[in-house]
Design a protein around this motif. Structure first.
Motif, mmCIF file in Angstrom:
data_model
loop_
_atom_site.group_PDB
_atom_site.id
_atom_site.type_symbol
_atom_site.label_atom_id
_atom_site.label_comp_id
_atom_site.label_asym_id
_atom_site.label_seq_id
_atom_site.Cartn_x
_atom_site.Cartn_y
_atom_site.Cartn_z
ATOM 1 N N ILE A 36 0.842 -1.183 0.000
ATOM 2 C CA ILE A 36 0.000 0.000 0.000
ATOM 3 C C ILE A 36 0.885 1.242 0.000
ATOM 4 N N THR A 37 0.397 2.312 -0.609
ATOM 5 C CA THR A 37 1.137 3.565 -0.632
ATOM 6 C C THR A 37 0.681 4.462 0.522
ATOM 7 N N GLY A 38 1.469 5.484 0.806
ATOM 8 C CA GLY A 38 1.092 6.426 1.847
ATOM 9 C C GLY A 38 -0.209 7.132 1.534
ATOM 10 N N GLU A 39 -0.403 7.514 0.271
ATOM 11 C CA GLU A 39 -1.639 8.194 -0.114
ATOM 12 C C GLU A 39 -2.847 7.285 0.066
ATOM 13 N N ASP A 40 -2.703 6.027 -0.323
ATOM 14 C CA ASP A 40 -3.823 5.091 -0.161
ATOM 15 C C ASP A 40 -4.097 4.809 1.318
ATOM 16 N N CYS A 41 -3.047 4.758 2.119
ATOM 17 C CA CYS A 41 -3.239 4.611 3.573
ATOM 18 C C CYS A 41 -4.079 5.756 4.111
ATOM 19 N N GLN A 42 -3.742 6.966 3.662
ATOM 20 C CA GLN A 42 -4.456 8.141 4.135
ATOM 21 C C GLN A 42 -5.923 8.098 3.713
ATOM 22 N N LYS A 43 -6.167 7.704 2.473
ATOM 23 C CA LYS A 43 -7.538 7.635 1.981
ATOM 24 C C LYS A 43 -8.361 6.586 2.729
ATOM 25 N N ARG A 44 -7.741 5.458 3.032
ATOM 26 C CA ARG A 44 -8.478 4.340 3.625
ATOM 27 C C ARG A 44 -8.594 4.418 5.137
ATOM 28 N N PHE A 45 -7.533 4.904 5.790
ATOM 29 C CA PHE A 45 -7.450 4.736 7.245
ATOM 30 C C PHE A 45 -7.471 6.032 8.053
ATOM 31 N N MET A 46 -7.435 7.182 7.392
ATOM 32 C CA MET A 46 -7.378 8.449 8.112
ATOM 33 C C MET A 46 -8.539 8.566 9.094
ATOM 34 N N GLY A 47 -8.213 8.887 10.334
ATOM 35 C CA GLY A 47 -9.222 9.070 11.360
ATOM 36 C C GLY A 47 -9.511 7.836 12.192
ATOM 37 N N ARG A 48 -9.002 6.689 11.773
ATOM 38 C CA ARG A 48 -9.258 5.451 12.505
ATOM 39 C C ARG A 48 -8.142 5.163 13.499
ATOM 40 N N THR A 49 -8.452 4.395 14.526
ATOM 41 C CA THR A 49 -7.414 3.964 15.456
ATOM 42 C C THR A 49 -6.529 2.925 14.763
ATOM 43 N N LEU A 50 -5.311 2.782 15.262
ATOM 44 C CA LEU A 50 -4.413 1.772 14.689
ATOM 45 C C LEU A 50 -4.936 0.363 14.934
ATOM 46 N N GLU A 51 -5.669 0.183 16.016
ATOM 47 C CA GLU A 51 -6.273 -1.127 16.274
ATOM 48 C C GLU A 51 -7.303 -1.464 15.204
ATOM 49 N N ALA A 52 -8.065 -0.456 14.775
ATOM 50 C CA ALA A 52 -9.038 -0.665 13.707
ATOM 51 C C ALA A 52 -8.334 -0.956 12.383
ATOM 52 N N VAL A 53 -7.233 -0.231 12.128
ATOM 53 C CA VAL A 53 -6.439 -0.500 10.926
ATOM 54 C C VAL A 53 -5.931 -1.935 10.937
ATOM 55 N N GLN A 54 -5.458 -2.388 12.086
ATOM 56 C CA GLN A 54 -4.954 -3.750 12.204
ATOM 57 C C GLN A 54 -6.033 -4.770 11.867
ATOM 58 N N GLU A 55 -7.241 -4.553 12.365
ATOM 59 C CA GLU A 55 -8.346 -5.474 12.073
ATOM 60 C C GLU A 55 -8.613 -5.553 10.578
ATOM 61 N N ILE A 56 -8.634 -4.404 9.910
ATOM 62 C CA ILE A 56 -8.898 -4.365 8.469
ATOM 63 C C ILE A 56 -7.804 -5.084 7.701
ATOM 64 N N VAL A 57 -6.548 -4.765 8.018
ATOM 65 C CA VAL A 57 -5.419 -5.348 7.290
ATOM 66 C C VAL A 57 -5.357 -6.863 7.509
ATOM 67 N N GLU A 58 -5.535 -7.300 8.741
ATOM 68 C CA GLU A 58 -5.471 -8.741 9.013
ATOM 69 C C GLU A 58 -6.605 -9.489 8.315
#
Length: 219
Positions: A36-58
């Motif tokens: 994933i790129t930094g821009e796509d990370c920002q579009k997908r995950f901005m505003g979410r907790t890192l725990e929520a990001v972890q759930e999505i990625v896993e």
């Protein structure tokens, strides 16, 4: 209606960190096999907790991330902030005006306290905010749930309907609206999905100097 409390998100609203932190996040996730790129990370995950990001990625990877990935990410973030973090242009002027008018303000963020202390400290904003920080780490749910904004309002002694939130992310706007609060979305970053933010109930601002007139009905 003049607000009785203004709640600022932190990253992207008070401090210019969104692109930096998302580049760091993208690099670590890519190292873990999630390309994933930094821009796509920002579009997908901005505003979410890192725990929520972890759930999505896993869920998308179909496997667990390394047990120390969050620790590594936070360490890399803190190291990157040492190079210097800048304030969002005009936000200190907004806080100065709120001080003049006797309107309290605070921070309601998905970020951990350690991160807020690091970024706000680097940007020179910590002295005026350090006793008014509220994090999703103290809540059962992160944004887009309203928990952190409700916590901030209750802790500061104000009803949700008397509060205004300043956000830059879709989860943050949804959280504010779920809390029953008016919300302004700062959309200076080109990655912002303006249509989605407006549809979710935010009033869009492109510059922080637009905010006082909207807050006080003087625009």
């Amino acid at each position: 209606m003049t607000p009785k409390l203004v709640i600022f998100d932190c990253d992207g609203v008070l401090v210019d960190t969104e692109r930096l932190t998302n580049r760091t996040l993208a690099a670590l996730l890519t190292d873990c096999g999630f390309q994933i790129t930094g821009e796509d990370c920002q579009k997908r995950f901005m505003g979410r907790t890192l725990e929520a990001v972890q759930e999505i990625v896993e869920r998308e990877l179909g496997r667990k991330l390394p047990s120390d990935w969050l620790e590594k990410l936070r360490a890399r973030d803190i190291e990157s902030f040492k190079a210097g973090v800048t304030q969002i242009p005009g936000v200190a002027d907004v806080m100065d005006l709120l001080d003049e008018r006797g309107i309290p303000y605070c921070v309601g963020s998905s970020g951990k306290y350690e991160k807020m202390h690091s970024t706000l400290g680097s940007a020179g904003l910590l002295p005026r905010l350090k006793d008014r920080l509220y994090s999703s780490q103290d809540c059962e749910r992160g944004k887009p749930a309203p928990d952190v904004f409700l916590l901030a309002a209750k802790s500061m002694g104000h009803r949700p309907e008397d509060c205004v939130v300043i956000e830059d992310s879709l989860p943050g706007v949804k959280a504010a609206r779920a809390a029953g609060m008016r919300v302004f979305a700062y959309v200076d970053d080109p990655v912002c999905d303006r249509d989605a933010l407006k549809t979710a109930g935010a009033i869009l601002i492109e510059r922080m100097d637009q905010l006082p007139g909207l807050l006080f009905g003087e625009a």
